[in-house]
Design a protein around this motif. Structure first.
Motif, mmCIF file in Angstrom:
data_model
loop_
_atom_site.group_PDB
_atom_site.id
_atom_site.type_symbol
_atom_site.label_atom_id
_atom_site.label_comp_id
_atom_site.label_asym_id
_atom_site.label_seq_id
_atom_site.Cartn_x
_atom_site.Cartn_y
_atom_site.Cartn_z
ATOM 1 N N GLY A 89 -40.292 27.043 85.189
ATOM 2 C CA GLY A 89 -40.810 25.853 84.539
ATOM 3 C C GLY A 89 -39.906 24.655 84.697
ATOM 4 N N VAL A 90 -40.514 23.476 84.601
ATOM 5 C CA VAL A 90 -39.757 22.225 84.537
ATOM 6 C C VAL A 90 -39.982 21.724 83.117
ATOM 7 C CG1 VAL A 90 -39.373 19.960 85.525
ATOM 8 C CG2 VAL A 90 -40.221 21.830 86.972
ATOM 9 N N CYS A 91 -39.054 22.018 82.230
ATOM 10 C CA CYS A 91 -39.295 21.910 80.794
ATOM 11 C C CYS A 91 -38.365 20.914 80.112
ATOM 12 C CB CYS A 91 -39.125 23.284 80.157
ATOM 13 S SG CYS A 91 -40.264 24.522 80.835
ATOM 14 N N GLY A 92 -38.984 19.916 79.482
ATOM 15 C CA GLY A 92 -38.218 18.841 78.859
ATOM 16 C C GLY A 92 -37.252 19.319 77.790
ATOM 17 N N LEU A 93 -37.653 20.379 77.059
ATOM 18 C CA LEU A 93 -36.785 20.869 75.983
ATOM 19 C C LEU A 93 -35.455 21.386 76.499
ATOM 20 C CD1 LEU A 93 -38.986 22.828 73.436
ATOM 21 C CD2 LEU A 93 -38.140 20.485 73.297
ATOM 22 N N SER A 94 -35.402 21.735 77.771
ATOM 23 C CA SER A 94 -34.136 22.266 78.308
ATOM 24 C C SER A 94 -33.052 21.185 78.367
ATOM 25 C CB SER A 94 -34.346 22.906 79.688
ATOM 26 O OG SER A 94 -34.787 21.937 80.630
ATOM 27 N N ASN A 95 -33.415 19.953 78.062
ATOM 28 C CA ASN A 95 -32.385 18.902 77.898
ATOM 29 C C ASN A 95 -31.579 19.115 76.615
ATOM 30 O OD1 ASN A 95 -32.593 16.434 79.852
ATOM 31 N ND2 ASN A 95 -34.728 16.942 79.415
ATOM 32 N N ILE A 96 -32.206 19.744 75.600
ATOM 33 C CA ILE A 96 -31.589 19.749 74.269
ATOM 34 C C ILE A 96 -31.468 21.135 73.648
ATOM 35 C CG2 ILE A 96 -32.266 17.380 73.687
ATOM 36 C CD1 ILE A 96 -34.691 18.557 72.181
#
Ligand SMILES: O=C(O)C(=O)C[C@H](O)[C@H](O)CO
Length: 289
Positions: free
Chosen positions: A202-209
């Motif tokens: 996945g390309v997942c935005g939550l993995s930023n935080i």
């Protein structure tokens, strides 16, 4: 073959709305620590349309030079084919492995326009390219026949990232997975379902935080369906809904700045989340421990 969790990186700002490279270095350290497999600068969460071509090139080169042994997927999207071609050539010059490209936007392309944009940009450099389907932001779908045509005609085309949220569409394109073509889910709350269908990651935005996305990926890959389901429903989804309470993607920026006690900025026209939205995000992030 590309797989794992790729982070659609934030582009951290200082209070003057300029790119904060110290904070970017901190973000990359976080991502390495979470165990992501790749960095995706200048995507949607990275607010690519807000930057000049020169700012985009400087940020892409910085990420490539500070990648910490992670694969770099560079956003080269634009509503100008010439700009996407220029960015493509630049990514090759700075050693970036993969480009990510959505259709042109604002002026709505028909299929012929769309194919022409993709084929000219793909051909502009020899590094790999992922098609980016995000109709809710780009304003048009990449039709399955165009995906298949580009995949068959260009060796650079090595995958697609689908952020449409449409699982019927996803169920059809995930059948294209092969050793030379990867399919990534771009919506964090659909990751487990997508991996169950055969997605490469996945390309997942939550993995930023949060490390929860990588934890979900690893639990599924190890065959622990019960644990992966628990992470998806009780950690990932509540956090995703909280950070998307304010206008996308301001909640992700707030959560990152708060995590590191950074007095970060919000480049206009982005607005800092309200006190109520900030409270909701704080509550959701405190549940992640
Ligand atoms: O931010 C991006 O470019 C992504 O790929 C992640 C998601 O698809 C995007 O944030 C839209 O939800």
């Amino acid at each position: 073959m590309y797989n794992g969790i790729v982070t659609p990186m934030l582009t951290p700002f200082n209070r003057a709305g300029e790119i904060d490279y110290d904070a970017t270095r901190l973000l990359i350290q976080d991502l390495k620590g979470y165990g992501v497999s790749g960095l995706f600068p200048m995507g949607s969460t990275g607010l690519f349309p807000m930057f000049s071509l020169e700012e985009r090139k400087k940020f892409l080169q910085f990420v490539s030079e500070n990648r910490n042994n992670l694969t770099v997927y560079a956003g080269v999207g634009s509503s100008s084919t010439q700009e996407s071609i220029e960015l493509s050539k630049f990514t090759e010059d700075v050693g970036i492995e993969v480009r990510v490209l959505m259709p042109t936007y604002y002026i709505k392309p028909d299929e012929e326009w769309m194919y022409k944009h993709f084929s000219e940009v793909i051909s502009a450099s020899s590094n790999d390219l992922f098609i980016y389907n995000i109709p809710q932001l780009a304003g048009s779908w990449v039709p399955e026949n165009v995906i298949k045509k580009l995949k068959s005609e260009f060796s650079q085309v090595k995958g697609i990232k689908d952020s449409s949220g449409d699982m019927r569409f996803f169920s059809r394109i995930v059948t294209l997975v092969s050793k030379d073509f990867s399919v990534f889910q771009g919506q964090d709350d659909l990751l487990l379902t997508s991996m169950a269908l055969g997605a490469n990651g996945g390309v997942c935005g939550l993995s930023n935080i949060s490390g929860s996305i990588v934890d979900l990926y690893k639990a599924f890959q190890s065959g622990d369906l019960k644990k992966s389901r628990e992470i998806q429903l009780n950690k990932v989804n509540p956090l995703m809904y909280a950070v998307n309470a304010p206008t996308f993607p301001s909640g992700y920026y707030y959560a990152f700045y708060k995590k590191h006690n950074i007095n970060g900025g919000y480049r206009s026209p982005m607005v800092q989340p309200s006190k109520e939205h900030s409270r909701v995000i704080d509550e959701a992030t405190s549940q992640q421990i």
